[in-house]
Design a protein around this motif. Sequence first.
Motif, PDB file in Angstrom:
ATOM      1  N   PHE A  14       0.808  -1.190  -0.050  1.00 22.36           N
ATOM      2  CA  PHE A  14      -0.030  -0.177   0.042  1.00 22.36           C
ATOM      3  C   PHE A  14       0.731   0.990   0.132  1.00 22.36           C
ATOM      4  CE2 PHE A  14      -2.065   3.437   2.527  1.00 22.36           C
ATOM      5  CZ  PHE A  14      -3.253   3.773   1.553  1.00 22.36           C
ATOM      6  N   LEU A  15       2.014   1.358   0.958  1.00 25.94           N
ATOM      7  CA  LEU A  15       2.826   2.537   0.799  1.00 25.94           C
ATOM      8  C   LEU A  15       3.568   2.420  -0.613  1.00 25.94           C
ATOM      9  CD1 LEU A  15       4.285   2.272   4.284  1.00 25.94           C
ATOM     10  CD2 LEU A  15       2.573   3.850   3.581  1.00 25.94           C
ATOM     11  N   ILE A  16       3.900   1.501  -1.029  1.00 25.96           N
ATOM     12  CA  ILE A  16       4.694   1.727  -2.351  1.00 25.96           C
ATOM     13  C   ILE A  16       3.561   2.177  -3.434  1.00 25.96           C
ATOM     14  CG2 ILE A  16       5.726   0.425  -4.266  1.00 25.96           C
ATOM     15  CD1 ILE A  16       6.898  -1.402  -2.299  1.00 25.96           C
ATOM     16  N   LEU A  17       2.569   1.606  -3.477  1.00 28.12           N
ATOM     17  CA  LEU A  17       1.617   2.189  -4.514  1.00 28.12           C
ATOM     18  C   LEU A  17       1.269   3.770  -4.217  1.00 28.12           C
ATOM     19  CD1 LEU A  17      -1.085  -0.505  -4.721  1.00 28.12           C
ATOM     20  CD2 LEU A  17       0.413   0.281  -6.583  1.00 28.12           C
ATOM     21  N   LEU A  18       1.127   4.205  -2.954  1.00 28.28           N
ATOM     22  CA  LEU A  18       0.631   5.461  -2.575  1.00 28.28           C
ATOM     23  C   LEU A  18       1.782   6.318  -2.894  1.00 28.28           C
ATOM     24  CD1 LEU A  18      -1.138   7.331  -1.063  1.00 28.28           C
ATOM     25  CD2 LEU A  18       0.096   6.860   1.034  1.00 28.28           C
ATOM     26  N   GLY A  19       3.218   5.878  -2.705  1.00 29.82           N
ATOM     27  CA  GLY A  19       4.209   6.840  -3.061  1.00 29.82           C
ATOM     28  C   GLY A  19       4.557   6.802  -4.574  1.00 29.82           C
ATOM     29  N   PHE A  20       4.142   5.713  -5.582  1.00 34.15           N
ATOM     30  CA  PHE A  20       4.100   6.046  -6.936  1.00 34.15           C
ATOM     31  C   PHE A  20       3.126   6.932  -7.363  1.00 34.15           C
ATOM     32  CE2 PHE A  20       6.678   1.834  -7.330  1.00 34.15           C
ATOM     33  CZ  PHE A  20       7.633   2.458  -8.094  1.00 34.15           C
TER      34      PHE A  20
END
Length: 167
Positions: A14-20
């Motif tokens: 979730f954090l990776i998707l939010l960052g991208f």
Amino acid sequence: MLSDDIHGQLTMEFLILLGFSLIISIPLIISVADSNELNQAMAASRTGALDGSLSDGLAVYPGDAFKDYEVEHVRLVNPSCVKIIKIDYINQGLSPAYNKTKIQLRIHASAPQVTDKLDRNCLGDRINFYARKKICESFHTENLTNSLFNPAFSNNYVFTTADIRWM
């Protein structure tokens, strides 16, 4: 409960998707804001050019211009049909003098009853003046320019006008 969730796998994804999403969204928002500013300026220049063509068409001028036209441009003190055909622009890159992107507006107009080149130049000057003035009024930058609103400013752009292209 999922077995991957025990190790924090879903949280990391979730954090990776939010960052991208943030990385992609921020430049997109900036480019949309810049194009919105240019669209607002072009709409203002169109409104100003229409105001100028209306005053030219109805032969409504300030007192000093009217007196000058009565002597040197007699054709202009009578109503005529002045139409704005289109407005386009040329991006001339970054202006080192103003540290803003320089845009040159090109207004295309028609006035079949006015055939004299000097008379058309007078009409064109008034149309260009109103186009630049409306841009300054739209962005509240009247205090940044001269009495002819040349050049006209927005937050990120500086606008000049080319001679009217008569059709």
